[in-house]
Design a protein around this motif. Sequence first.
Motif: not given
Lengths: 408, 408
Positions: B77-101
């Motif tokens: 769910p955090l990666r899904e929320w981030l996907r939405g945030e990233m899309a707002k700044i032009g970074i269209e991606c899937g959750t498989e492109n987002i990694f939590i550190v």
Amino acid sequence: MLDWEKIFATRSARMRASEIRELLKLLEQPDIISFAGGIPDPALFPAEDFKAAYADIMSGPQVGAALQYSVSEGFLPLREWLRGEMAKIGIECGTENIFIVSGSQQGLDYLGKLFLSPGDTALVNWPTYLGALQAFNAYEPNYDQLTPNGNRTPASYLETAAAKGGRPKFAYLSVDFANPTGETVDFEGRKKVLELAEELDIAVIEDAAYQSLRFDGTPVPPILSLEIAQKGGIDETRTIYCGSFSKTLAPGLRVGWVVANSAVIRKLVLMKQAADLHSSTINQMAIAHVAARGFDAQVAKIKAAYSARRDAMLAALSRYMPEGTSWTKPEGGMFIWITLPEGADGADLLAKAIVQEKIAFVPGKAFYADGSGANHIRLSFSCANEATIEEGIKRLGRLVSSEMKAAA
Amino acid sequence: MLDWEKIFATRSARMRASEIRELLKLLEQPDIISFAGGIPDPALFPAEDFKAAYADIMSGPQVGAALQYSVSEGFLPLREWLRGEMAKIGIECGTENIFIVSGSQQGLDYLGKLFLSPGDTALVNWPTYLGALQAFNAYEPNYDQLTPNGNRTPASYLETAAAKGGRPKFAYLSVDFANPTGETVDFEGRKKVLELAEELDIAVIEDAAYQSLRFDGTPVPPILSLEIAQKGGIDETRTIYCGSFSKTLAPGLRVGWVVANSAVIRKLVLMKQAADLHSSTINQMAIAHVAARGFDAQVAKIKAAYSARRDAMLAALSRYMPEGTSWTKPEGGMFIWITLPEGADGADLLAKAIVQEKIAFVPGKAFYADGSGANHIRLSFSCANEATIEEGIKRLGRLVSSEMKAAA
């Protein structure tokens, strides 16, 4: 498009997906009886205690500190509590000898990073904790075998290592109810590991992740405690002790610790400052809160549950496993290690177990640095109740018996 | 006794205590006005929101999961929320492109580990984020200069790198209100970095730790968004974006993220599995809880406070700093970068500042991979109120003026 393989570091070739882990991902179906996991039973987590801990922290005067950056060494009150716990098992030290990590897995990663240049040698048991091999692999070592009793022939060994261009840096071993075997290194074995380390002039990494989970038998002093007694003080020692809250309180907070002489701790602190600054402040506070109020009671609760499950699994194994197989009788921890007849293959067996009997376990090969050990499997008893264990082992015995008949 | 230096890995020689950090430890006295910190103001943390988050998690059905081991990729769910945030700044991606550190610092460490073999080259700005240099140092690279506009002469550069035996692997840069300068890489500069990376066939590491903290001016699209627009999809890109919750929500939970093409993410996930298994489950849930309910409001609150402090600091600098000094005018973030006359030494100035004026800041040299930059100092405006800023800069101006007179 960039060819990533061309610019990845050489170490990345050793970071591979584990086939077993991928297979086990497919097993999260409710009709499979799984002894594969190796994780603590979430029903036993001290959830109410953690709820109270987070509530207290977030309502108290330290709320700002809980959410803020903190020192790389770790939260001082937690290190003070650990100093008391360590003293109880013969590890007399100061807080400057205790370093908080994000789970003892991170301790292993940092120790690999601190000691291993490419081609250096790490001595490990055959089999050993898979996670240790994975952590060390990133630093491109060679492995050589440390026997359960620490025996080697150092002179010839050192020649071999020198011929390879590397140097032995440490002996790594899990000392109590080890993952995957469930076995404990006895007093003599611990002394021999220390003697070997003295001869080779290397460090000892003592993985004590399961130490608190002794159900019966006599506790064996940690190698670090033996060495402190021999040398007169922790700052004279070569043993590095790794502890974990993951098996006693909860793994999801990612809090573990390392105890060692202060020269090593100072380097680890610098490493952590560069690698992730510090472990979660609020989680360290929560662990300290719960540990100070009820660590012993929590450990007693877990031991009661797990020892009943171990007993059920050992009884079922006696009942259902055929002649020609054997298994360890762990005095604690989470694992039993099965030896199948020579020529058997745990990975083949798993494939059949899933389809034919709807049971799962971990094939032994993954735990061997040299890829041997195919005729072993690891069973975990931590997450199943006694009735499920009985049924699962009955199925395992049936499968192994029929496989052995087919092979005969 | 074991001579540890003999068995430490070669990389350990580059893990040294920062003199400045040691000095700054001495400064936690209440009568010193410190602009040294570079940490968020704890008075602005959304403490009530986090209190509610932990209470909800610990009372809800996911309490067992919160305390348990979880996947190395991060909480979905955090990666899904981030996907939405990233899309707002032009970074269209899937959750498989987002990694939590565990904080974006860990992202930098992992990227150093993934790309750098000893002797490889990392391109960084002069000056750059000190923590990036510290993270990369563990992997024993050489550094070469990336100019603020990404300009280099690739052909001759590659010859030099090849002569040294290494290979350039990535260009690292902090893009918005960078630590330490407060400066932002403009649109043209970002395009030039990408062009350079194409020519050298290397990766770009885009550190966007401060991106949300823009007070005024026009947002510049992330390099990754420019590249996605050029190439048609994230899996064709060479830019790796690092984000942080430490400057917006809270650093003490240690949660950050990396966005990149899935080939890189897959390797990072394997690396994390071996290095610390996963970031704290409960903290990822708490961040997701707070972010989903009030990220924008929290960011607005911080920006209002920090921009007033920046304004106060810029006004005071104009009022009190002598001719011959200059400073950046950041559009966001936490830092202002002062240039003193050639020959001035920020470290000497700090020693005098502490004794004579009871103020503190960070000397510039630490941020230069080549050890130059002595005539700079970094000021942070994040943790002081306007009156304190006025008084502190007045003292700084007095000290610098008297030093310049003495040198003349």
